[in-house]
Structure formats: structure tokens, C-alpha cells
Design a protein around this motif. Structure first.
Motif, mmCIF file in Angstrom:
data_model
loop_
_atom_site.group_PDB
_atom_site.id
_atom_site.type_symbol
_atom_site.label_atom_id
_atom_site.label_comp_id
_atom_site.label_asym_id
_atom_site.label_seq_id
_atom_site.Cartn_x
_atom_site.Cartn_y
_atom_site.Cartn_z
ATOM 1 N N ARG A 100 23.775 29.734 14.905
ATOM 2 C CA ARG A 100 24.477 30.918 14.352
ATOM 3 C C ARG A 100 23.282 31.451 13.419
ATOM 4 O O ARG A 100 23.213 32.703 13.356
ATOM 5 N N SER A 101 22.441 30.672 12.974
ATOM 6 C CA SER A 101 21.275 31.054 11.818
ATOM 7 C C SER A 101 20.221 31.789 12.759
ATOM 8 O O SER A 101 19.841 32.903 12.097
ATOM 9 N N LEU A 102 20.179 31.534 13.871
ATOM 10 C CA LEU A 102 19.073 32.540 14.665
ATOM 11 C C LEU A 102 19.538 33.850 14.990
ATOM 12 O O LEU A 102 19.042 34.895 14.759
ATOM 13 N N GLU A 103 20.868 33.703 15.253
ATOM 14 C CA GLU A 103 21.513 35.050 15.758
ATOM 15 C C GLU A 103 21.657 36.064 14.412
ATOM 16 O O GLU A 103 21.685 37.269 14.252
ATOM 17 N N TYR A 104 22.079 35.313 13.139
ATOM 18 C CA TYR A 104 22.322 35.847 11.777
ATOM 19 C C TYR A 104 20.728 36.517 11.620
ATOM 20 O O TYR A 104 20.807 37.966 11.134
ATOM 21 N N MET A 105 19.739 35.859 11.824
ATOM 22 C CA MET A 105 18.292 36.328 11.278
ATOM 23 C C MET A 105 18.213 37.538 12.255
ATOM 24 O O MET A 105 17.550 38.546 11.738
ATOM 25 N N HIS A 106 18.188 37.437 13.446
ATOM 26 C CA HIS A 106 18.055 38.395 14.585
ATOM 27 C C HIS A 106 18.836 39.626 14.053
ATOM 28 O O HIS A 106 18.198 40.811 14.140
ATOM 29 N N THR A 107 20.129 39.452 13.831
ATOM 30 C CA THR A 107 20.837 40.797 13.586
ATOM 31 C C THR A 107 20.582 41.332 12.400
ATOM 32 O O THR A 107 20.612 42.650 12.087
ATOM 33 N N ALA A 108 20.047 40.541 11.233
ATOM 34 C CA ALA A 108 19.710 40.985 10.193
ATOM 35 C C ALA A 108 18.326 41.886 10.360
ATOM 36 O O ALA A 108 18.206 43.040 9.827
ATOM 37 N N SER A 109 17.489 41.457 11.252
ATOM 38 C CA SER A 109 16.139 42.013 11.555
ATOM 39 C C SER A 109 16.530 43.340 12.284
ATOM 40 O O SER A 109 15.813 44.596 11.912
ATOM 41 N N LEU A 110 17.797 43.738 13.212
ATOM 42 C CA LEU A 110 17.826 44.754 13.558
ATOM 43 C C LEU A 110 18.488 45.814 12.730
ATOM 44 O O LEU A 110 18.231 46.973 12.695
ATOM 45 N N ILE A 111 19.252 45.309 11.789
ATOM 46 C CA ILE A 111 19.727 46.254 10.644
ATOM 47 C C ILE A 111 18.837 46.758 10.068
ATOM 48 O O ILE A 111 18.801 47.983 9.718
ATOM 49 N N PHE A 112 17.664 46.185 9.525
ATOM 50 C CA PHE A 112 16.687 46.619 8.626
ATOM 51 C C PHE A 112 15.764 47.583 9.720
ATOM 52 O O PHE A 112 15.414 48.752 9.363
ATOM 53 N N ASP A 113 15.708 47.301 11.039
ATOM 54 C CA ASP A 113 14.844 47.974 11.877
ATOM 55 C C ASP A 113 15.507 49.541 11.936
ATOM 56 O O ASP A 113 14.715 50.343 12.266
ATOM 57 N N ASP A 114 16.688 49.687 12.150
ATOM 58 C CA ASP A 114 17.454 50.737 12.528
ATOM 59 C C ASP A 114 17.718 51.435 11.077
ATOM 60 O O ASP A 114 17.970 52.907 11.450
ATOM 61 N N LEU A 115 17.213 51.325 9.901
ATOM 62 C CA LEU A 115 17.486 52.009 8.819
ATOM 63 C C LEU A 115 16.735 53.451 8.889
ATOM 64 O O LEU A 115 15.573 53.450 9.682
ATOM 65 N N PRO A 116 17.216 54.335 8.311
ATOM 66 C CA PRO A 116 16.335 55.721 8.112
ATOM 67 C C PRO A 116 15.086 55.481 7.693
ATOM 68 O O PRO A 116 14.065 56.345 8.224
ATOM 69 N N SER A 117 14.665 54.691 6.666
ATOM 70 C CA SER A 117 13.533 54.233 6.251
ATOM 71 C C SER A 117 12.534 53.919 7.264
ATOM 72 O O SER A 117 11.261 53.708 7.123
ATOM 73 N N GLN A 118 12.959 53.121 8.390
ATOM 74 C CA GLN A 118 12.363 52.586 9.281
ATOM 75 C C GLN A 118 12.358 53.163 10.588
ATOM 76 O O GLN A 118 11.989 54.285 10.816
#
Length: 795
Positions: A575-593
Motif C-alpha cells: 500500500r505504502s509504495l502505491e500511495y507514494m507513487h500515486t502522490a508523485s503522479l498527482i504532483f507531476d500532473d499539476l499546472p505548475s509542473q
């Protein structure tokens, strides 16, 4: 008019070849009838056996350490040959056989012997180096990394990348009812055969650039010709197509060979439209490529030989085992033609100059191999109702006294080759008889003594004294093994194992992915504040997308399958690995990134909600990941603490990687800088997936270091493939827009190296990752197939 001329030449060429085959068969028939082959071969075998019948002595009792290992143990067998001093003779007969069968050479030529000895020296040097360096059970040239390393030495990396992709595509299009491994093996064999012909035509004066050009051409020509085996011979031999479909398909092939132009597919009336469209496209491209690389003076020869091959195959294919009145000529003439022309094409396809000696030897030699193969496949052919000289004789010899015995004809062919084709040359006699005895030994070992004796009772009863001599040789003769048979067995085993492992790989991914998907959803405790409920809904939205789950799957495989950890105990880590990975994708997708609008086939989180909610959701998932790691309560507390500290460090590295990526926008990065960004952005996550279960299992530091090395190269290969897909991919398959890097003015491997350069760099890291795997103390098939998946994926 041009097409009519080609049609005339093809038909005329077939008639001329047919006349030659009739004359050859008549000579063989006479030998069988008057038994002259028995007298000749009895004398030949008496000479031959001096080098192959070894009388045991009391000294052999002390030589048990030198006992011959099973040939399936490739490296031990090669070491045994070297240790016992048999390797030189083994390679001599093996290479000589290739020069006779594939290259159509006469062994009494001084130039041929010089070339053979040079090849033997090179092969021996390679074998001894590889057996001392490699403890595995598979020759390195049978894995993709080994082939790519060879391509780098020859300067043909792009060509080998092309053919690897082509072979993968062919394999994926082999339908049920046909054997994909067999199709691959035949295709690879043809490619190697054409390469051998091209290499034989080159001498030391050829420049490296010209050598690379010719090898590039050989591989593409070999693939183009080799496609005919799975997509013409095997397809028409299979039960996949209806009778009407086969007629329609055969007509199309025949038209192409007679006119020199592939007809349009038109209105296909069968049920396999998608498959036929793919095959038509591939064969059309292959046909045009071969035509383009034929010289005007060799094109006619190529079309004639191709037509002879196809037409003789077609005649042979439509035979019906229930029909009892085939003549001997009807049984054998097509076999002589197809077995000879299949080898002749391998030379004509490269546009090689005419060589009358080669053509004569190859024409007479073909049926020798065909009869040996038909004997070996007799039981399977009988079960499938296929007509071969052996199955037909088995079925009708009691009621048809006129039928020629194919086993007797086989020995007549051997006698003819030794004395009429190779002029009683001692070396040719040695190699041909070695091969004949080897074939019978292998058949006996495969079917068992009882079945073997039953077959010999049917086929070898015509001349008891000669048969006793043959059976004595089969029982007692030694030193008749061949390297190509060893490689064939290894390739068949490798392809079967690889297919089984690949199936297991995808089954594991499917099963474990489903298990992980069921564990990821964050539950909402009763009575929580509305804002937290909104965060949980946002987190679940991102988690529920169609993610590949490669990271937690990798951790599960390493933890459960490799280190024997309890599956339920590591669920929090997954769970922790997929939570971390999904969080990184959310940040990557932001308009500021990266400002992405689609992720995992759906709208990105900030599009559904807003940027603030997306940022907070990412932070929330990171905290959830830490909480999951802290709940690994079935492991040593110090180990779990060390894991959390390691995880925090990797999370920092990922943040740094993304910051480096953002900072690089609009800048021209060097390859070294891009590798660094890529590792911190992508590679560290793969490293964590491998290292964390190893930490929980308390693996040795040396093993963890090797896993890190593998992860480094896997991460870069993964990112390069992402960059390639960003240029060439399909948005529907990827689940995200293509061309993002170009739109965002980001440096990536394609923008820095170009498409071809990026492909080469990806395969370089593939090789480095696979070479790191060899250093692990365990054979992890999943990681090998994960690397194959990474470089071959379409999403």
C-alpha cells in the motif's frame, strides 16, 4: 509483358528442376533395387567405425569423473568436451556439417578447410571463455542482451533492434493452433542461415562499414525470407484456415511468385481477416524488400527457386493419406524439389553470384536432411494424417509391394552423396555417417527401445546383415554429437521455458494486481469531518485509475516468491509504495509542473477538483504511506525503522528528481544530466521496490547493492521507453496525452539522442540491467521478463 515473361520462366524453371529430380530419383531407385548402396556403405562404415567404436578397459573404472554429462546441461557438456580432449573433433564435424548443408561446400577444397579451421578456432575460443565466465544454463547468444552485445561489435544495433521488434510482433500474431516457439525457431534459423551465406561471401579485405552494411542487409533479407515458414508453410499446414481460405491464400502467393507483384488482398471471404491483413502487410513488405535487393541477373533465379519451393510444397501438402495409389515418383519428387530449393533460396535471396558446384551439391543433399527429419517426426506425422514417405509406407507397405522403402532410400542417398557428390572424400564420409548415426541414436533415445525396435522391424528388415551393422553402430558408436543439435535442443528448451515463464509473469501480474487493487481503497471511518472525507474521496479517485501497479507487484514478487516473506505481512508495504507513487503522479500532473489533463485513462485530479485539493491529496497519501510502513508489525522493529528511514531518503531523492526535471525545462541537457534526472525521478522508486523486501528479509549487503545496480538501469530504460512512447505512442493505450514533453519544451532522451539513438540507449541499459541480474545469487525470472515488458510495452 514483363509479368508474362516471369510467369513463363517460373513454370519453365519448375519443369527443369522436376526433370533433374526425376533423374536423381531414378538413380536412387536403381541403387535400392540392386542393393549396391549396401556394398558401398558396408565398406564405408567399416572404415568409419575405427574412430567411433572404443573398447573399454580397466582404466575406465578410474575415469568416472570424466563421464559424459547430459547435453541439456550446456556449460558442463562443453567443459566435459574440453576436459576429455574431444572438443576439437566435435567442432570439426559440426562446422564441416554446416559448410556442407547450409553453404553447399565440398570438404576436399583447401580454401574451405582453411575457412572451417578459422571458424573452429573462433567458436572454441568463445566457448571456453563463456563456460569459464558463465555459470548459468543458457548460452548468452540465446538471450536478447547477448545478441545486442554482438550487434554493438558489428555496428548494426539499429538492425538488431528492428529484428527483435519484428520477431516479437510475429510471435504475438501466431494464432492458437500454431506453435509460436516453433515459428520463432524456424525464423531465427533462416536469419542465421542467410547471415552465414553473407559472412562466407566476405573476406578480410571488407571494410568494417561495408561489413556492417552487408550484415544489416542479411538480417533483413533473412527475416523477409524466413517469414514464409510461419506465414505460408505452417499456416497452410495448420487446420486454422478452411479449405476455401487455403485455396484463396495459395492463389495469392502463387500469383506473387509468377508475376513478381503481390496482389491486393481484396475481399477476403474467410473468418480470419485481421490475421490475414497483418500477414499480407508483412509478406508484401518482405517481398518488396527482397525484390529491391536482387540484381537484375539474379532476380529470375530467385523467382524460379521460390516458385519451385512453393509449388512442390503445395503438391506435397494436398496429399491425402487415405488415397492408396500414389506412385513412388509422386511421393518423392516434390520432396527432392522442396528440400533442395529451400536451401538454394537462402543463397539466391542475397543475390550471390551463380556457383554451379554449390547448386549441384545442394540439390542432391536436400533429400538427405528431409528423410532424416521425416523419420524423426514419423509418429507425429502419422497421428496428424500427414503424407510423408514414412507414413505412407507404414500404412500401405503390406498391400503395395511396389512402394520403395524410405529407410532404404535414405541409405541410398547417403551412398550417393559420399561417392557421387563428394567423390568418396574421407572427410565427407566421416561427417555424413556421423550425422546419420546421431539421428538414429537421438530417435532411439526419444521414443524408447521398444518403439525404436518396432520401427526398425518394419523399415530395416530388407537386408538383415546390413541392419545388424547399423544397429551395432547405433548401440556402440561414440563421438557423433553435433553442436547445431545441441543449440537446437537448447533453443527449443529456451523458447518453451521462456514462453512458460512469460505466461507465469503475466499471470502473476494479473493475480497480484487484483489483490493489490482490493487493498488500496482507503476506508472512511464513521463520523470523520467532511473535509477529511473529501480528501479520502480524492485519494481514492486517483488510486482507482487504471494503474499498472508495477512497483507494489515487484515488491510482492521479491518479498513472497524470492525471499519467502508472508504475503499478508507485507500488505502495508505494498500500500505504502502505491500511495507514494500515486502522490508523485498527482504532483507531476499539476499546472505548475507538467500540466497534464489525463492520467490512467481519466481526468487528472486537479481537473476534477482543483490544484489545492490535488496538492493536499498528494500530501495526505504520503502520510498514509508512512503510516502503512510503521504498521509492519510482523518484522523486527529495528529493521522496520531502517526501512522507514530508507523510504524517507528515497522520497527526498524523488522530490529532487522532479525539481531537477522542472528546472531543466527549456534547457538542453547532456546525456549524463538526463540520466541523473531520470534516476532520481524514476529509478529510485524501482530501487525501493526491490530493496525494501530485501531489507525485511535481511538479505546480504552485496545482494542489495546488485539490486540497486539493476534498478538504476531498469529505471533509465523505463524512462527512455516512456520518452519513446511520448513520441510514437497511442493515447488510448497510454491513458495520457502523447507529445507532452515536446509541448512542455522538456529535454528527454529522444530530443537529445534522436529516435534511433534513444532506442540504442534503452537497449544498452537493458543489457546492463540483465548483466546485473546474472550477479544475483538467485535466478529471478520475473525480473528478466519485467525488463522485457519494460522495453516492449505499448503503454
Amino acid at each position: 509483358m514483363h509479368h508474362m515473361n516471369e510467369k513463363f520462366h517460373a513454370n519453365t524453371g519448375y519443369r527443369l528442376a522436376e526433370q533433374k529430380a526425376f533423374q536423381y530419383f531414378a538413380s536412387l531407385y536403381d541403387q535400392v533395387m540392386d542393393k549396391t548402396y549396401v556394398t558401398n556403405l558396408t565398406e564405408d562404415i567399416q572404415i568409419w567405425k575405427r574412430n567411433h567404436i572404443h573398447h573399454s578397459s580397466w582404466l575406465s573404472f578410474f575415469s568416472r569423473g570424466k563421464r559424459k554429462p547430459d547435453t541439456r546441461d550446456y556449460y558442463r557438456y562443453i567443459q566435459w568436451l574440453s576436459y576429455t580432449g574431444k572438443l576439437d573433433d566435435y567442432l570439426d564435424r559440426s562446422v564441416s556439417y554446416i559448410y556442407m548443408r547450409d553453404l553447399g561446400k565440398a570438404l576436399d577444397s583447401a580454401d574451405t578447410q582453411t575457412r572451417i579451421q578459422r571458424v573452429i578456432a573462433d567458436v572454441k575460443r568463445y566457448l571456453l571463455q563463456s563456460t569459464s565466465a558463465n555459470g548459468g544454463d543458457q548460452p548468452e547468444f540465446m538471450n536478447v542482451a547477448g545478441v545486442y552485445r554482438w550487434s554493438q561489435k558489428e555496428g548494426i544495433e539499429a538492425t538488431v533492434i528492428w529484428v527483435i521488434n519484428k520477431l516479437g510482433s510475429v510471435s504475438s500474431h501466431i494464432p492458437e493452433g500454431m506453435v509460436a516457439e516453433q515459428a520463432q525457431r524456424k525464423l531465427i534459423k533462416i536469419i542465421i542461415g542467410v547471415i552465414l551465406h553473407v559472412m562466407e561471401e566476405m573476406d578480410d579485405a571488407v571494410s568494417p562499414d561495408e561489413r556492417s552494411r552487408r550484415l544489416d542487409e542479411a538480417i533483413r533479407l533473412g527475416y523477409s525470407y524466413g517469414l514464409t515458414y510461419p506465414f505460408i508453410d505452417d499456416l497452410l499446414d495448420s487446420q486454422l484456415l478452411t479449405v476455401q481460405e487455403k485455396e484463396q491464400y495459395s492463389h495469392m502467393i502463387r500469383t506473387a511468385l509468377l508475376t513478381g507483384s503481390v496482389p491486393e488482398l481484396g475481399d477476403w471471404t474467410g473468418n480470419h481477416m485481421q490475421l490475414i491483413q497483418y500477414i499480407h502487410s508483412e509478406l508484401s513488405d518482405a517481398f518488396e524488400y527482397i525484390k529491391e535487393h536482387q540484381r537484375p541477373d539474379t532476380q529470375q533465379t530467385f523467382f524460379e527457386q521460390s516458385y519451385v519451393f512453393f509449388h512442390s510444397q503445395d503438391i506435397d501438402r494436398v496429399k491425402d493419406l487415405t488415397r492408396a495409389n500414389y506412385t513412388n515418383e509422386e511421393l518423392y519428387i516434390p520432396i527432392i524439389l522442396k528440400s533442395a530449393s529451400s536451401r538454394l533460396i537462402a543463397r539466391s535471396v542475397i543475390g550471390a553470384p551463380e556457383d554451379e558446384g554449390f547448386e549441384q551439391r545442394t540439390f542432391f543433399y536436400g533429400i538427405y536432411n528431409q528423410l532424416a527429419d521425416d523419420f524423426a517426426d514419423m509418429v507425429d506425422d502419422m497421428r496428424e494424417g500427414a503424407v510423408t514417405p514414412y507414413t505412407y509406407y507404414l500404412k500401405y507397405h503390406h498391400q503395395r509391394s511396389d512402394l520403395i522403402n524410405p529407410f532404404e532410400l535414405y541409405w541410398a542417398v547417403i551412398s550417393y552423396l559420399i561417392h557421387n557428390v563428394y567423390n568418396s572424400d574421407a572427410r565427407a564420409r566421416e561427417v555424413i555417417l556421423d550425422r546419420a548415426m546421431n539421428g538414429l541414436k537421438r530417435y532411439k533415445e526419444r521414443v524408447g527401445v521398444e518403439k525404436y525396435d518396432e520401427m526398425m522391424g518394419i523399415f530395416a528388415s530388407g537386408h538383415p546383415e546390413f541392419n545388424r551393422l547399423i544397429q551395432k553402430m547405433v548401440q556402440k558408436a561414440d563421438d557423433v554429437d553435433f553442436f547445431d543439435k545441441l543449440l537446437r535442443d537448447q533453443m527449443i528448451t529456451h523458447l518453451k521455458n521462456d514462453s512458460k515463464e512469460k505466461e507465469g509473469f503475466f499471470n502473476t501480474i494479473k493475480i497480484v494486481r487484483e489483490q493489490i487493487d482490493h487493498q488500496l481503497r482507503i476506508t472512511k471511518p464513521h463520523g470523520i469531518p467532511a473535509m477529511k472525507e473529501q480528501l479520502i474521496d480524492a485519494a481514492n479517485y486517483s488510486l482507482e485509475g487504471n494503474g499498472k501497479r508495477i512497483r507494489p507487484i515487484l515488491t510482492w514478487v521479491m518479498g513472497v516468491n524470492e525471499y519467502g516473506l508472508d504475503a499478508s505481512a507485507i500488505v502495508p508495504l505494498l500500500r505504502s509504495l502505491e500511495y507514494m507513487h500515486t502522490a508523485s503522479l498527482i504532483f507531476d500532473d499539476l499546472p505548475s509542473q507538467d500540466n497534464a489533463s489525463t492520467r490512467r485513462g481519466r481526468q487528472t485530479l486537479h481537473q476534477v477538483h482543483n490544484s489545492a485539493t490535488a496538492e493536499l491529496t498528494g500530501l495526505y497519501l504520503i502520510q498514509k504511506a508512512i503510516g502503512e510502513q510503521a504498521s509492519l508489525d510482523q518484522f523486527n522493529a529495528e529493521t522496520v525503522l531502517a526501512l522507514i528511514q530508507y523510504s524517507a531518503q528515497k522520497a527526498e531523492d524523488m522530490c529532487m528528481g522532479q525539481a531537477m526535471d522542472l528546472d531543466s525545462k527549456g534547457k538542453a541537457l547532456t546525456l549524463e544530466q538526463l540520466n541523473m534526472v531520470c534516476f532520481y525521478k524514476t529509478g529510485v522508486a524501482f530501487e525501493a521496490c526491490l530493496v525494501m523486501p530485501a531489507m525485511l528479509a535481511q538479505a546480504k549487503e552485496s545482494e542489495i547493492a546488485t539490486l540497486k545496480k539493476f534498478a538504476y538501469h531498469m529505471g533509465i530504460a523505463f524512462q527512455i521507453k516512456d520518452d519513446l512512447l511520448d513520441v510514437e505512442g497511442d493515447m488510448l493505450l497510454l491513458g495520457k496525452p502523447v507529445g507532452q514533453d515536446s509541448d512542455n519544451n522538456n529535454s528527454n532522451f529522444v530530443s537529445i539522442l534522436g529516435h534511433e539513438g534513444a532506442c540504442k540507449e534503452m537497449w544498452e541499459h537493458y543489457c546492463l540491467a540483465m548483466e546485473a541480474l546474472e550477479q544475483l545469487p538467485r535466478n529471478i525470472a520475473f525480473l528478466k521478463h519485467l525488463m522485457n515488458y519494460i522495453v516492449n510495452r505499448d503503454r
